[in-house]
Design a protein around this motif. Structure first.
Motif, PDB file in Angstrom:
ATOM      1  N   PHE A   1      85.258  17.225   5.221  1.00  8.96           N
ATOM      2  CA  PHE A   1      83.986  17.282   4.495  1.00  8.96           C
ATOM      3  C   PHE A   1      83.285  15.919   4.484  1.00  8.96           C
ATOM      4  O   PHE A   1      82.124  15.775   4.877  1.00  8.96           O
ATOM      5  CB  PHE A   1      84.254  17.770   3.068  1.00  8.96           C
ATOM      6  CG  PHE A   1      83.085  17.732   2.132  1.00  8.96           C
ATOM      7  CD1 PHE A   1      82.004  18.590   2.306  1.00  8.96           C
ATOM      8  CD2 PHE A   1      83.070  16.858   1.049  1.00  8.96           C
ATOM      9  CE1 PHE A   1      80.921  18.567   1.422  1.00  8.96           C
ATOM     10  CE2 PHE A   1      82.003  16.827   0.167  1.00  8.96           C
ATOM     11  CZ  PHE A   1      80.934  17.681   0.355  1.00  8.96           C
TER      12      PHE A   1
ATOM     13  N   ASP B   1      81.255  14.741  -3.578  1.00 10.51           N
ATOM     14  CA  ASP B   1      81.162  16.186  -3.772  1.00 10.51           C
ATOM     15  C   ASP B   1      79.758  16.620  -3.343  1.00 10.51           C
ATOM     16  O   ASP B   1      78.950  15.780  -2.925  1.00 10.51           O
ATOM     17  CB  ASP B   1      81.499  16.598  -5.212  1.00 10.51           C
ATOM     18  CG  ASP B   1      80.561  15.996  -6.248  1.00 10.51           C
ATOM     19  OD1 ASP B   1      79.520  15.415  -5.879  1.00 10.51           O
ATOM     20  OD2 ASP B   1      80.881  16.102  -7.442  1.00 10.51           O
ATOM     21  N   VAL B   2      79.483  17.912  -3.406  1.00  8.04           N
ATOM     22  CA  VAL B   2      78.219  18.421  -2.865  1.00  8.04           C
ATOM     23  C   VAL B   2      76.994  17.815  -3.560  1.00  8.04           C
ATOM     24  O   VAL B   2      76.073  17.344  -2.886  1.00  8.04           O
ATOM     25  CB  VAL B   2      78.196  19.969  -2.877  1.00  8.04           C
ATOM     26  CG1 VAL B   2      76.815  20.500  -2.527  1.00  8.04           C
ATOM     27  CG2 VAL B   2      79.245  20.513  -1.902  1.00  8.04           C
TER      28      VAL B   2
ATOM     29  N   ARG C   1      85.912  20.421  -4.544  1.00  3.62           N
ATOM     30  CA  ARG C   1      86.471  21.719  -4.138  1.00  3.62           C
ATOM     31  C   ARG C   1      86.640  21.781  -2.621  1.00  3.62           C
ATOM     32  O   ARG C   1      87.603  22.364  -2.112  1.00  3.62           O
ATOM     33  CB  ARG C   1      85.509  22.816  -4.621  1.00  3.62           C
ATOM     34  CG  ARG C   1      85.782  24.207  -4.085  1.00  3.62           C
ATOM     35  CD  ARG C   1      87.088  24.754  -4.616  1.00  3.62           C
ATOM     36  NE  ARG C   1      87.496  25.979  -3.929  1.00  3.62           N
ATOM     37  CZ  ARG C   1      88.229  25.989  -2.825  1.00  3.62           C
ATOM     38  NH1 ARG C   1      88.609  24.851  -2.261  1.00  3.62           N
ATOM     39  NH2 ARG C   1      88.585  27.126  -2.277  1.00  3.62           N
ATOM     40  N   GLU C   2      85.716  21.158  -1.885  1.00  2.94           N
ATOM     41  CA  GLU C   2      85.717  21.203  -0.422  1.00  2.94           C
ATOM     42  C   GLU C   2      86.874  20.407   0.185  1.00  2.94           C
ATOM     43  O   GLU C   2      87.158  20.551   1.374  1.00  2.94           O
ATOM     44  CB  GLU C   2      84.403  20.626   0.121  1.00  2.94           C
ATOM     45  CG  GLU C   2      83.187  21.510  -0.074  1.00  2.94           C
ATOM     46  CD  GLU C   2      82.686  21.538  -1.520  1.00  2.94           C
ATOM     47  OE1 GLU C   2      83.083  20.664  -2.322  1.00  2.94           O
ATOM     48  OE2 GLU C   2      81.906  22.452  -1.846  1.00  2.94           O
ATOM     49  N   GLU C   3      87.501  19.531  -0.578  1.00  2.00           N
ATOM     50  CA  GLU C   3      88.485  18.639   0.027  1.00  2.00           C
ATOM     51  C   GLU C   3      89.910  18.830  -0.463  1.00  2.00           C
ATOM     52  O   GLU C   3      90.848  18.344   0.179  1.00  2.00           O
ATOM     53  CB  GLU C   3      88.080  17.168  -0.219  1.00  2.00           C
ATOM     54  CG  GLU C   3      86.772  16.796   0.448  1.00  2.00           C
ATOM     55  CD  GLU C   3      86.585  15.299   0.582  1.00  2.00           C
ATOM     56  OE1 GLU C   3      85.978  14.858   1.582  1.00  2.00           O
ATOM     57  OE2 GLU C   3      87.008  14.559  -0.325  1.00  2.00           O
TER      58      GLU C   3
END
Lengths: 271, 271, 271
Positions: free
Chosen positions: B103, B70-71, A49-51
């Motif tokens: 990110f 991802d996170v 989602r962040e990228e």
């Protein structure tokens, strides 16, 4: 409809190497990337989602596949399709197993509001997405593609997307014209990810196109190219392990003369 | 620099079967595991934050790849590199697509504080990670490797890691010595995961080494072995599907005589 | 024990195309799906907690593999096994690397309460799961299968599952009868996911069976079929890249006469 030079889209892909952003399922990531590389396109599986916002303007097109959808992926996909729309990049929806499973079906219906350039699915998926009742048992299509032709046209008119229903015969429609393609081999159903990778291939092809007519023709070209490669690969290898290898080899080497000679296409309805 | 018996590292890998803990991207897990198995190493993809601490002391080395970060994966990677450092096990950083995506770029810079033994990337990634401005469009490298040589040396001096920039020519440096390798084939760029698996291969090789000089030599050996296997596989198969198969076969069977005969190596700067 | 027509289970799989719901690890999804397709079964990797309840009644069997377990997957697996039990569908547990890693080991012990139809693992995993102390270093088995035979019988009696320990010799037991199988090839350990896909294959076979005796025979048939296909594939290809391709081809084409001629089976204890 005037004759379209379908192979010109293949040439575009090879020359421009479109960067295809894939948000796809866990089963087919590797095969999809190898299919895109074999074609001369460039795969990019940016999943967070962040990228995805940052990546959309860099990519030529986005390919979305719901095969192993979960909650984090719904967030990434939604952000990615919005970013693609914001950047003017076309995106392709592959509604895997939509119909019998409520979570992905609701999500797929939501995605229809975000203007996919192309929707590609099997007959059951397209019937479900058009609002009809299909009997599917997941990823298998239990309906023949001609049973989904009306649904495909309804869906194309409703969403303004090009809709492709693939199976033994493949149909592509923009709601007016309907093109039927009859290349391929049953071996394409014995290797996982051939259909999913075809959606990414459509994305690569529409990533070199602009406007709805070109999206339609690029979709026809992508399906024709892939199914002809499959048909020829089935002459090289009769069993699924070696067929998958031969399919990638054919995707990387199929030339215009062989393509044109092998293509089986007809206009069902001329738009 | 005195001549190093590079093939001795291959022998070590085959004899010791180093267990390589991989935290890698979703596209290449399978191919990476098969590359490690072909070499005689043992892959282990333990991914959960809850398990990486416990696994680090069991493994011989850790391979970290940011391709589909991802996170949750940032948490697992951070815990894994700390555990590897705590257990005295070397780890390798593959900074996929660092540069254009904020990110992962921020995360990669954070990771530099955790003392990677080796950093392996393409030219754009190494330039970005050394603090320069590279023009990348994701996983593709848009810069030739020699343009990244200064950046590689800067990065090696700053982090005390061995730095490898791979492309048509591959460079390995510890900030003093620079070794250039010129084996390989363009087909290695037509199969997804060859570069990512190379980082895991470097981890397998440094997992049999100790100290910075051996880490440098093991990195040279890993790249030489992989690119020679690729070069030979390109003689077996000219198209990407069958090339990928031939590459694994060559990785599993390449012998010392063929390796030594095929190796193209030169010292750019003797450390 | 009277002679069982093992190949009849192969015929069932080919005729019924059981839909196998797989919750497996990130490394082997693609290979597992291709193995199931080669057999004539239908793979379905539905992974979200939100979807597994709905999918269980559609599937013929469920295959659970803990290879890359994380917290979200524990939730999906628990819901899936409850749904499978609720729908009366058999499920198979593959306890990858249980023993040395506490998180997955505790989870695997919890799962034993949910009545797996079959548990398939290597010697270390089965010893650990039966409550013994095995020395494993993760996915590798460090114990020979005959050292795990007692543990397998204890586990089968405790859980009422059929237990299979696979290795150079494979053992299947329901706690009373013990069947030993001696087909296969060491190349099966040089391709990632062969063991994991075998568990999904067992699920496909038990998905055509009912009752504990048939589950035992179906498990024997699945292992015999897979190891014979491997043994024959090793005649086609001596290196791991081409072996993996040949293995899929053999899985798709092995006939009754060749199967019966190649099978090496004996009753260790007749139930």
């Amino acid at each position: 409809m005037p004759a379209v030079d379908l192979f010109s889209f293949v040439t575009r892909v090879r020359e421009r190497a479109p960067l295809v952003h894939c948000l796809t399922n866990l089963v087919v990531t590797n095969f999809t990337a190898n299919v895109l590389l074999a074609l001369g396109a460039a795969p990019a599986m940016v999943v967070a989602r962040e990228e995805v916002d940052e990546f959309a303007p860099i990519a030529s097109a986005l390919s979305v596949n719901l095969g192993t959808l979960d909650v984090p992926q719904t967030r990434a996909i939604r952000a990615a399709v919005e970013a693609a729309n914001g950047a003017g990049k076309p995106w392709v929806l592959d509604p895997v197993a939509v119909g019998p499973l409520a979570f992905r079906t609701e999500f797929a219906f939501d995605l229809l509001d975000f203007k996919p350039a192309v929707i590609r699915g099997n007959a059951s998926e397209i019937i479900s997405l058009s609002g009809g009742a299909a009997s599917a048992r997941g990823v298998d299509s239990t309906a023949a593609t001609d049973a989904a032709l009306d649904a495909a046209q309804v869906l194309a008119l409703k969403t303004q997307a090009v809709v492709a229903v693939t199976g033994a015969t493949d149909y592509v429609t923009d709601g007016k014209a309907v093109i039927a393609l009859s290349n391929g081999t049953p071996l394409m159903t014995r290797v996982t990810g051939v259909g999913c990778a075809l959606s990414a291939t459509v994305a690569a092809f529409v990533g070199t196109a602009s406007g709805r007519d070109e999206f339609r023709d690029a979709t026809v070209a992508a399906i024709a190219y892939s199914t002809i490669a499959g048909e020829l690969a089935a002459r090289d290898a009769a069993l699924p392990g070696s067929f998958a290898v031969a399919y990638l080899d054919r995707l990387a080497s199929l030339d215009r003369a062989t393509f044109d000679k092998t293509l089986v296409q007809r206009d069902v309805v001329s738009g």
